[in-house]
Scaffold this motif. Structure first.
Motif, PDB file in Angstrom:
ATOM      1  N   ASP A 344     165.300  45.501  27.344  1.00 37.17           N
ATOM      2  CA  ASP A 344     166.112  44.920  28.414  1.00 37.17           C
ATOM      3  C   ASP A 344     165.777  45.538  29.768  1.00 37.17           C
ATOM      4  N   GLU A 345     165.703  46.861  29.797  1.00 35.75           N
ATOM      5  CA  GLU A 345     165.502  47.569  31.071  1.00 35.75           C
ATOM      6  C   GLU A 345     164.178  47.220  31.731  1.00 35.75           C
ATOM      7  N   ILE A 346     163.131  47.084  30.931  1.00 34.68           N
ATOM      8  CA  ILE A 346     161.813  46.796  31.512  1.00 34.68           C
ATOM      9  C   ILE A 346     161.507  45.296  31.490  1.00 34.68           C
ATOM     10  N   ASP A 347     162.487  44.488  31.093  1.00 32.83           N
ATOM     11  CA  ASP A 347     162.310  43.039  30.991  1.00 32.83           C
ATOM     12  C   ASP A 347     161.045  42.730  30.202  1.00 32.83           C
ATOM     13  N   MET A 348     161.055  43.159  28.953  1.00 30.19           N
ATOM     14  CA  MET A 348     159.866  43.005  28.119  1.00 30.19           C
ATOM     15  C   MET A 348     159.459  41.541  27.966  1.00 30.19           C
ATOM     16  N   ILE A 349     160.446  40.660  27.776  1.00 35.54           N
ATOM     17  CA  ILE A 349     160.119  39.246  27.637  1.00 35.54           C
ATOM     18  C   ILE A 349     159.470  38.731  28.919  1.00 35.54           C
ATOM     19  N   GLY A 350     160.021  39.133  30.069  1.00 35.86           N
ATOM     20  CA  GLY A 350     159.435  38.730  31.343  1.00 35.86           C
ATOM     21  C   GLY A 350     158.017  39.243  31.508  1.00 35.86           C
ATOM     22  N   HIS A 351     157.774  40.488  31.045  1.00 33.65           N
ATOM     23  CA  HIS A 351     156.421  41.055  31.140  1.00 33.65           C
ATOM     24  C   HIS A 351     155.447  40.271  30.266  1.00 33.65           C
ATOM     25  N   VAL A 352     155.857  39.953  29.037  1.00 37.91           N
ATOM     26  CA  VAL A 352     154.968  39.199  28.149  1.00 37.91           C
ATOM     27  C   VAL A 352     154.631  37.847  28.772  1.00 37.91           C
ATOM     28  N   LYS A 353     155.634  37.170  29.313  1.00 38.78           N
ATOM     29  CA  LYS A 353     155.380  35.881  29.948  1.00 38.78           C
ATOM     30  C   LYS A 353     154.450  36.017  31.150  1.00 38.78           C
ATOM     31  N   ALA A 354     154.594  37.143  31.883  1.00 39.80           N
ATOM     32  CA  ALA A 354     153.777  37.342  33.082  1.00 39.80           C
ATOM     33  C   ALA A 354     152.306  37.577  32.756  1.00 39.80           C
ATOM     34  N   VAL A 355     152.036  38.320  31.670  1.00 38.76           N
ATOM     35  CA  VAL A 355     150.637  38.628  31.330  1.00 38.76           C
ATOM     36  C   VAL A 355     150.039  37.630  30.344  1.00 38.76           C
ATOM     37  N   GLU A 356     150.865  36.758  29.787  1.00 36.51           N
ATOM     38  CA  GLU A 356     150.376  35.780  28.804  1.00 36.51           C
ATOM     39  C   GLU A 356     149.198  34.953  29.323  1.00 36.51           C
ATOM     40  N   PRO A 357     149.270  34.382  30.550  1.00 36.42           N
ATOM     41  CA  PRO A 357     148.134  33.571  31.012  1.00 36.42           C
ATOM     42  C   PRO A 357     146.828  34.357  31.068  1.00 36.42           C
ATOM     43  N   LEU A 358     146.861  35.576  31.558  1.00 34.94           N
ATOM     44  CA  LEU A 358     145.650  36.390  31.629  1.00 34.94           C
ATOM     45  C   LEU A 358     145.145  36.720  30.224  1.00 34.94           C
ATOM     46  N   PHE A 359     146.052  37.074  29.337  1.00 35.65           N
ATOM     47  CA  PHE A 359     145.677  37.395  27.955  1.00 35.65           C
ATOM     48  C   PHE A 359     144.984  36.211  27.289  1.00 35.65           C
ATOM     49  N   LEU A 360     145.598  35.030  27.396  1.00 30.66           N
ATOM     50  CA  LEU A 360     145.038  33.855  26.737  1.00 30.66           C
ATOM     51  C   LEU A 360     143.769  33.373  27.435  1.00 30.66           C
ATOM     52  N   ASP A 361     143.734  33.464  28.765  1.00 29.53           N
ATOM     53  CA  ASP A 361     142.531  33.044  29.491  1.00 29.53           C
ATOM     54  C   ASP A 361     141.356  33.987  29.234  1.00 29.53           C
ATOM     55  N   SER A 362     141.652  35.295  29.172  1.00 33.44           N
ATOM     56  CA  SER A 362     140.576  36.278  28.965  1.00 33.44           C
ATOM     57  C   SER A 362     139.948  36.111  27.586  1.00 33.44           C
ATOM     58  N   LEU A 363     140.777  35.922  26.575  1.00 29.95           N
ATOM     59  CA  LEU A 363     140.237  35.676  25.242  1.00 29.95           C
ATOM     60  C   LEU A 363     139.693  34.255  25.134  1.00 29.95           C
ATOM     61  N   GLY A 364     140.355  33.320  25.801  1.00 28.88           N
ATOM     62  CA  GLY A 364     139.906  31.933  25.756  1.00 28.88           C
ATOM     63  C   GLY A 364     138.512  31.742  26.324  1.00 28.88           C
TER      64      GLY A 364
END
Length: 456
Positions: A344-364
């Motif tokens: 909750d404190e670090i907004d983990m869900i928000g962080h995952v959503k924020a880096v998701e495009p880079l993660f998927l694009d980099s592997l993609g």
């Protein structure tokens, strides 16, 4: 060799330790890779070499491999109440608060929480609850359970029966009768030419219904599914799959058990994979990231329908006769609670959503590589299909030894990843940074390049 030096940790390991999912005779010759330190997404071995662990251990080290805050919580909890059980009306504050928190986080209305110690235990327990429920409401014949080929649901006896991978059954005399397997929703590998994802999903739902009718709907108790099929290398469901499957289950009054052991707590970009893919389970199992892998703990969440059946059975039999010594352990529960606070404190869900495009694009981007047939993923989970021929999707024959080559080249580039046959699976710690994602993708490209050279 260093492994056989007297009193070395390698020689001591060979003499004393059995390693799961390991070729036991080969291990006597090669010895272990001893990991002795970890921080963030990196671990270090006995020789001081650093590795980027792209699998977060076993999908589970969501906050990385060292966390002083959780260590302090464990220490304080152990000082206060190092152990107590939750049998026979006994409880502890951490178990109560954690159960309340899980109900508040649930992807759909749930009634109660049964704390356990591992994902395997959670799935094993959930199977018992399926049978318990149907017996309570006068339908004890609804005992058969359907899972998917290629799925993994644990290493307990029932967990292995739920698992749709023959190599887990071999030599153990498993599965027991009554465990059935329907098609894995592996669009890339199993679709026919010209078939859309929606059409593929329709075909699989029809196949499931056919199996149910052949076996007799009155004998089917539950359907088991992980939102993303981790056991086959992070295989995502095709479009419309869970919507169509759930319609079949509702038609024949079959319970849905969602195995969220891997997907729960942010992995797919939502708190639950059930939210990502539109699943409304009757029972939900979770573990792994519940405590960021820092303590062995899991949970089974049940809806009111299941709990009403448990009340009937408790009245009938005098008590609910099930439990594990360490279930609801006050230290494990305290660490899990603190883990959820950190999310909750670090907004983990928000962080995952924020880096998701880079993660998927980099592997993609690696889809252009000569060895890569397909790349798919969501949130911070992904799979890369390694093929011999892109057009035909032909796989390399076993004689090539592809998995060993991939693993050796990954280690050469300081990378630990999970490979399932010809498929590479990625589930890095959820705290991974953009810079680390680029580093990860670069190492993957390097290992693929080296493997391509070796394959000629």
């Amino acid at each position: 060799m260093k492994y056989f030096e007297a009193n070395s940790p390698y020689a001591r390991d060979i003499a004393a330790v059995i390693h799961p999912h390991t070729h036991l005779r080969r291990h006597l010759e090669t010895g272990p890779e001893i990991i002795n330190r970890g921080q963030g997404i990196f671990v270090h071995d006995e020789q001081g070499r650093q590795f980027l662990d792209a699998a977060a251990g076993l999908w589970c080290a969501s906050l990385g491999f060292g966390n002083e805050r959780l260590a302090r919580v464990a220490y304080e909890a152990m000082k206060n109440l190092g152990y107590y059980q939750i049998f026979r009306h006994t409880s502890n504050a951490a178990a109560i608060e954690l159960s309340e928190r899980l109900l508040a986080l649930a992807p759909c209305p749930m009634s109660k929480v049964l704390l356990q110690c591992s994902g395997s235990e959670a799935n094993d327990t959930a199977a018992k609850l399926v049978w318990y429920y149907w017996d309570a409401v006068g339908k004890p014949e609804k005992r058969k359970i359907i899972s998917r080929r290629g799925s993994y649901h644990g290493s307990t006896t029932v967990g292995v029966c739920l698992t749709g991978k023959p190599e887990f059954h071999a030599g153990f005399g498993l599965p027991f009768p009554g465990f059935l397997y329907t098609d894995m929703p592996y669009y890339y590998r199993h679709h026919v030419e010209g078939e859309s994802e929606e059409e593929f999903s329709t075909r699989l739902a029809a196949s499931l219904e056919k199996l149910i009718l052949e076996e007799g709907p009155e004998t089917i108790g539950a359907f088991w599914a992980d939102p993303v099929v981790g056991g086959s290398g992070a295989v995502l469901p095709p479009k419309g799959y869970f919507e169509k499957v759930q319609a079949v289950l509702r038609k024949y009054d079959i319970l849905f058990v969602a195995d969220e052991v891997i997907c729960g707590f942010g992995r797919t970009g939502n708190m639950w994979g059930s939210q990502t893919f539109g699943i409304t389970p009757d029972i939900l199992t979770c573990a792994k990231a519940l405590s960021a892998a820092m303590q062995p703990i899991s949970a089974v969440l049940i809806n009111e329908r299941i709990f009403e059946g448990m009340l009937i059975q408790s009245d009938r039999n005098g008590r609910f006769v099930h439990g594990y010594t360490y279930a609801g352990h006050p230290v494990a529960a305290a660490v899990a609670l603190e883990t959820l606070r950190i999310y909750d404190e670090i907004d983990m869900i928000g962080h995952v959503k924020a880096v998701e495009p880079l993660f998927l694009d980099s592997l993609g981007a690696l889809a252009e590589h000569p060895l890569v047939g397909d790349v798919s993923g969501c949130g911070l989970i992904a799979g890369i299909e390694v093929v011999a021929d892109k057009r035909s999707r032909e796989m390399f024959p076993a004689s090539v030894g592809l998995p060993a080559k991939l693993e050796a080249n990954a280690l050469k580039h300081g990378l630990i990843l999970r490979h399932v046959g010809n498929r590479l699976a990625f589930s890095p710690a959820l705290i991974i940074t953009p810079e680390e994602i680029r580093d990860l993708a670069g190492r993957v490209k390097a290992l693929l390049d080296d493997t391509l050279v070796e394959l000629g």
